[in-house]
Design a protein around this motif. Sequence first.
Motif, short mmCIF file in Angstrom:
data_model
loop_
_atom_site.label_atom_id
_atom_site.label_comp_id
_atom_site.label_asym_id
_atom_site.label_seq_id
_atom_site.Cartn_x
_atom_site.Cartn_y
_atom_site.Cartn_z
N LYS A 171 -22.56 52.09 68.23
CA LYS A 171 -21.38 51.30 68.60
C LYS A 171 -21.26 51.17 70.11
O LYS A 171 -20.86 50.11 70.62
N TRP B 28 -13.02 50.07 68.76
CA TRP B 28 -13.31 51.40 68.24
C TRP B 28 -12.42 52.45 68.89
O TRP B 28 -11.82 52.23 69.93
N ILE C 193 -18.34 64.15 69.99
CA ILE C 193 -17.78 62.80 69.84
C ILE C 193 -17.69 62.45 68.36
O ILE C 193 -18.70 62.46 67.65
N SER C 194 -16.49 62.13 67.89
CA SER C 194 -16.26 61.80 66.48
C SER C 194 -15.40 60.54 66.38
O SER C 194 -14.37 60.44 67.05
N GLU C 195 -15.82 59.62 65.55
CA GLU C 195 -15.09 58.36 65.43
C GLU C 195 -13.79 58.53 64.65
O GLU C 195 -13.70 59.32 63.70
N LEU D 217 -12.89 56.64 69.72
CA LEU D 217 -13.79 57.79 69.70
C LEU D 217 -13.05 59.01 70.23
O LEU D 217 -12.57 59.01 71.36
N HIS E 195 -22.24 56.46 66.05
CA HIS E 195 -21.26 56.34 67.14
C HIS E 195 -21.94 55.84 68.42
O HIS E 195 -21.38 55.02 69.16
N LYS F 238 -15.97 63.34 59.42
CA LYS F 238 -16.05 63.61 60.86
C LYS F 238 -17.46 64.12 61.21
O LYS F 238 -18.44 63.52 60.79
N THR G 244 -23.12 64.28 68.38
CA THR G 244 -22.44 63.17 67.72
C THR G 244 -23.32 62.61 66.60
O THR G 244 -24.42 63.09 66.35
#
Length: 421
Positions: free
Chosen positions: A171, A183, A196-198, A185, A168, A131, A164
């Motif tokens: 993308k 995706w 912001i974490s994928e 997010l 990310h 993360k 972030t």
Amino acid sequence: MDRHRSRSPTSSSHHHYSPNRRGGDNRRRNHCDGAQFRPSNHHLHQSSATPRQTPPRSQTLSTRREAYERDFPLYKQPVEVGCFSLDSRRRFFNDSRQMRYYVEPERSPNFDLRDGYKERYVKRDENVKEKLDHILRWIIANRSKLTSKLTTNASCPLDFDFVTWRGHLTKLLTTPYETREGWLLAVTRFNGTLYISEVETEAARRERENRPERNKEMMYWGYKFEQYMCADDTNSDPDPSGVVNTNEAFCTVVQTRLTDHKLLFSGEVDCRDRDPGAPPPPACYVELKTSAEICTPKQRSNFHRFKLLKWWAQSFLPGVPRVVAGFRDHDGTVVSVETFQISKISQLIKNEYNCWKPTVCMNFCCDFLSFVKREATEDNPSVVYLFSWEPHNDVTYSVHRDSRYSFLPDWYIKEMTRSPE
């Protein structure tokens, strides 16, 4: 490579940062292709309303390319505010010990990218989802220089709108042109800053768990190319006889601003120019890539339309000025090496029919961040706004409380809630 892997003059923060620089000036003089960004919401889906009503706020965001063909938005010259390293066991260090140095190869080097795949390869465990943890550790270690000198508001200790990974944001930049991979997010607002974490999609998980052996080996080729091209210090040569360990990484941390969005993000850096006269980071950094050799006009067109888009987005964001690409044959031998200046890529693709446009990429990213600011309003580390997108669809979101999507660790929340020393 971006494996989800000081110093610039402060005066550069007043510059417009343009993707279409002529002349390849790595220091990027004060110049911008487009006029300053003017907000526009015409791409949001609006519900019908009578003339006296205010239309209800849209809860989706369009990804149609034509909606973002306007002036290039203001993007300030990225400034490196720090860096960190991850060692062979993925341990965090608040320093540059994993920095490597670019060594110019011969024009036809004949590097064997298969060498060492079976016996000298330590692969990072992809089942471990890190993360934002490494960036958060860096923030804690450098908290004193990140808090605004102009604010005493204890509820907003970070002077940034977003935190972030660079990957990310990459993308987001490529979304208007992506036709295959969606995706997820996750976004949490904490102390006024949006993190912001994928989240890995089910499709991405299936692809990872069922990856063909050939694809696994080709992933190794990219790391092996770096080993041929990088030295551990300014006075040594590359040592391709060593172990390739993908746990190791050197990451830059940069701050910048996209229109009114203040950004802090980190991204892995492959190496830096070892010339003592090289400019300060990030202008001295070099991105390394591999790609199949180009033998036909169709292959060249596809290279321009698809691969160069991702290379440009990944390097433009942190201000890395050049990509050095090794072109390989089917058997994994590098037959040629070519340098691409990020500032010249838009010129390189301008004659391609229906090709991608940097302005569309940046405007979509900007509008997505505005959309997130508008919707992710509850300031609570246990609340996650999950933004979701699939090709040919709008961006949507859902809200989750105390769920498996929560990603800010307790140790970070505790430390950032405490008053700084």
